[in-house]
Write an enzyme that holds these catalytic residues in place. Structure first.
Site, PDB file in Angstrom:
ATOM      1  N   TYR A 144      15.739   5.947  10.484  1.00 35.57           N
ATOM      2  CA  TYR A 144      16.926   5.119  10.671  1.00 35.57           C
ATOM      3  C   TYR A 144      16.759   4.309  11.945  1.00 35.57           C
ATOM      4  CZ  TYR A 144      21.867   3.914  11.329  1.00 35.57           C
ATOM      5  OH  TYR A 144      23.049   3.244  11.513  1.00 35.57           O
ATOM      6  N   ASP A 239      10.545   3.616  17.813  1.00 40.59           N
ATOM      7  CA  ASP A 239      11.995   3.663  18.000  1.00 40.59           C
ATOM      8  C   ASP A 239      12.306   4.979  18.700  1.00 40.59           C
ATOM      9  OD1 ASP A 239      14.716   3.945  17.890  1.00 40.59           O
ATOM     10  OD2 ASP A 239      14.915   3.169  15.848  1.00 40.59           O
ATOM     11  N   LYS A 267      20.990   5.453  23.818  1.00 43.93           N
ATOM     12  CA  LYS A 267      21.563   6.774  24.085  1.00 43.93           C
ATOM     13  C   LYS A 267      21.398   7.215  25.548  1.00 43.93           C
ATOM     14  CE  LYS A 267      21.278   7.972  19.241  1.00 43.93           C
ATOM     15  NZ  LYS A 267      22.588   8.026  18.628  1.00 43.93           N
TER      16      LYS A 267
HETATM   17  N1  HOZ Z   1      23.752   7.016  13.812  1.00 42.52           N
HETATM   18  C1  HOZ Z   1      24.331   8.049  14.590  1.00 42.52           C
HETATM   19  C2  HOZ Z   1      23.787   9.365  14.211  1.00 42.52           C
HETATM   20  N2  HOZ Z   1      22.400   9.416  13.954  1.00 42.52           N
HETATM   21  C3  HOZ Z   1      25.819   8.037  14.446  1.00 42.52           C
HETATM   22  C4  HOZ Z   1      26.450   8.104  15.735  1.00 42.52           C
HETATM   23  C5  HOZ Z   1      27.967   8.216  15.739  1.00 42.52           C
HETATM   24  O1  HOZ Z   1      28.610   8.342  14.710  1.00 42.52           O
HETATM   25  O2  HOZ Z   1      28.476   8.205  16.820  1.00 42.52           O
END
Ligand code: HOZ
Length: 429
Positions: A144, A239, A267
């Site tokens: 992802y 990534d 993050k």
């Molecule tokens: N894409 C995030 C988890 N892999 C989601 C983060 C969120 O919902 O804060």
């Protein structure tokens, strides 16, 4: 456990926000029940609006490696805020944060600060295309990279549990240059490169996949990607939005000894504030406007409060190298608790762990890729999630996310969690 206030807020939110949430995984669809609305968080704990406090293993999906609201980080943000929230002009803090990142990751000679991982990846791909003058990219099934159009193809995270690995609203023409290979499967990459290699701008990979649960690269896989991209004149993009500053101060690239051409970060580098980055070799990054012809801009890029949080977080991590060993040990203890339960109860459990990232899959197949990850019994995970919540432990509300451990989790809290994991009664609603 009373959750009336959370439920009430969820009802109201659903009237104004699609699904009541600003990011799909938060809606608890994959585990059932209503999401908790959070009032505050401190250290390893979060407290909901009903006053329930939980030991937190979501850690804001990664940023809270020091635990929530670390006093030095909060103080740095407060100080920055007092001087103004946004200028849309260069600041000293942006430069200091960039220097810290560059120092930690030698593959990054220059970088740009942006606001989210999605933006970082979208920009890195544009730079790769601008630099190589090629259009195609290769991504991996179940990896992802945020929600930009060209990358919502066979994606992980909530795209996996909400059954939209290929999102509606993305014109086919936007994804026709996105080729999909299989994670940990060299042959699938080789095949694509033999066919399209000279038109491929970049291969993008999560060096440790953490959006289909946690899936580790097989020995030699990342090195193979490094070699084959060089062979065909394509770029390698790591990534590291999740792994950067988490697997070690130098990220996955340091752990696995691979130097990518471009890296995306997010993050942890924002210390809990919206901040991300992309960077890499100077020659490549010099393509970015105003030096070069690849355009990318942002009003809030390099925001003063966010950079203050990022600097404080990275400085603390840099000055405490022992933290990473502690995180590794905590990760191992939790992984071991799952394994012990699996063995003692004859349960189908596969545990993948890399430092303070881990995931237990409810399957008897070793989890090495997307297909083995989705062989997991998600109903079993949902039951486990609800049991842990009852025990006062907040896990990711989806099988296909990681369990994040922070510096703030004490040895006693880890033991308490291990006990809860081991004692999980096998039950279904
Ligand atoms: N894409 C995030 C988890 N892999 C989601 C983060 C969120 O919902 O804060």
């Amino acid at each position: 456990m009373k959750t009336d206030k959370s439920r009430e807020l969820f009802c109201r939110s659903r009237q104004v926000i699609p699904g009541g949430v600003n990011s799909p995984v938060r809606a608890f669809q994959a585990v059932g029940g209503d999401p908790l609305f959070i009032q505050r968080a401190q250290g390893s704990h979060i407290t909901d609006v009903d006053g329930n406090t939980y030991l937190d293993y979501v850690c804001s999906w990664g940023p809270a490696i020091l635990g929530h609201a670390h006093p030095r980080v909060v103080e740095a943000v407060q100080k920055a805020c007092a001087d103004g929230l946004s200028f849309g002009a260069p600041t000293r803090r942006e430069m200091i944060l960039a220097e810290l990142i560059k120092e930690a990751m030698p593959s990054i000679e220059k970088l740009r600060l942006v606001n989210s991982g999605t933006e970082a990846v979208m920009s890195a791909i544009r730079v790769a295309r601008g630099y190589t003058k090629r259009d195609r990219i290769i991504k991996f099934k179940g990896n992802y990279h945020g929600h930009s159009d060209g990358l919502l193809v066979k994606a992980g995270s909530a795209a996996l549990t909400t059954a939209v690995p290929d999102s509606a609203g993305v014109p086919r023409s936007y994804t026709e240059n996105t080729l999909v290979a299989l994670y940990n499967d060299r042959a699938s990459v080789q095949e694509l490169m033999e066919k399209y290699g000279h038109t491929v701008a970049a291969i993008i990979v999560e060096p440790v996949a953490a959006n289909m649960g946690v899936v580790l690269p097989q020995p030699g896989f990342l090195g193979f990607l490094r070699d084959i991209t060089r062979e065909y004149g394509a770029l390698l993009i790591f990534d590291e939005v999740i792994t950067g500053f988490r697997l070690g101060y130098g990220g996955a690239q340091e752990q696995y000894g691979i130097s990518p051409d471009l890296t995306t970060l997010g993050k942890i580098i924002g210390g809990g504030m919206p901040l991300a980055a992309y960077g890499g070799k100077e020659e490549i990054m010099n393509q970015v406007s105003p030096m070069g012809h690849v355009y990318q801009a942002g009003t809030l890029s390099g925001n003063p409060a966010a950079t203050a949080a990022g600097i404080a977080t990275l400085e603390i991590l840099r000055d405490h190298p022992g933290y990473y060993q502690e995180l590794e040990e905590k990760g191992q203890q939790l992984a071991q608790a799952f394994r012990q339960r699996g063995e003692e109860r004859g349960e189908r459990l596969q545990v993948n762990q890399a430092g303070s990232l881990l995931c237990a899959f409810h399957t008897d197949r070793p989890v090495l890729d997307y297909d083995s990850a989705v062989s997991s019994d998600t109903q079993e995970y949902a039951a486990f999630f609800r049991y842990m919540l009852e025990a006062g432990i907040y896990m990711a509300p989806s099988q296909y996310e990681a369990m994040f451990v922070s510096v703030a989790h004490t040895p006693q809290e880890i033991q308490q969690t291990c006990q809860a994991i081991r004692e999980y009664p096998k039950y279904r609603r």
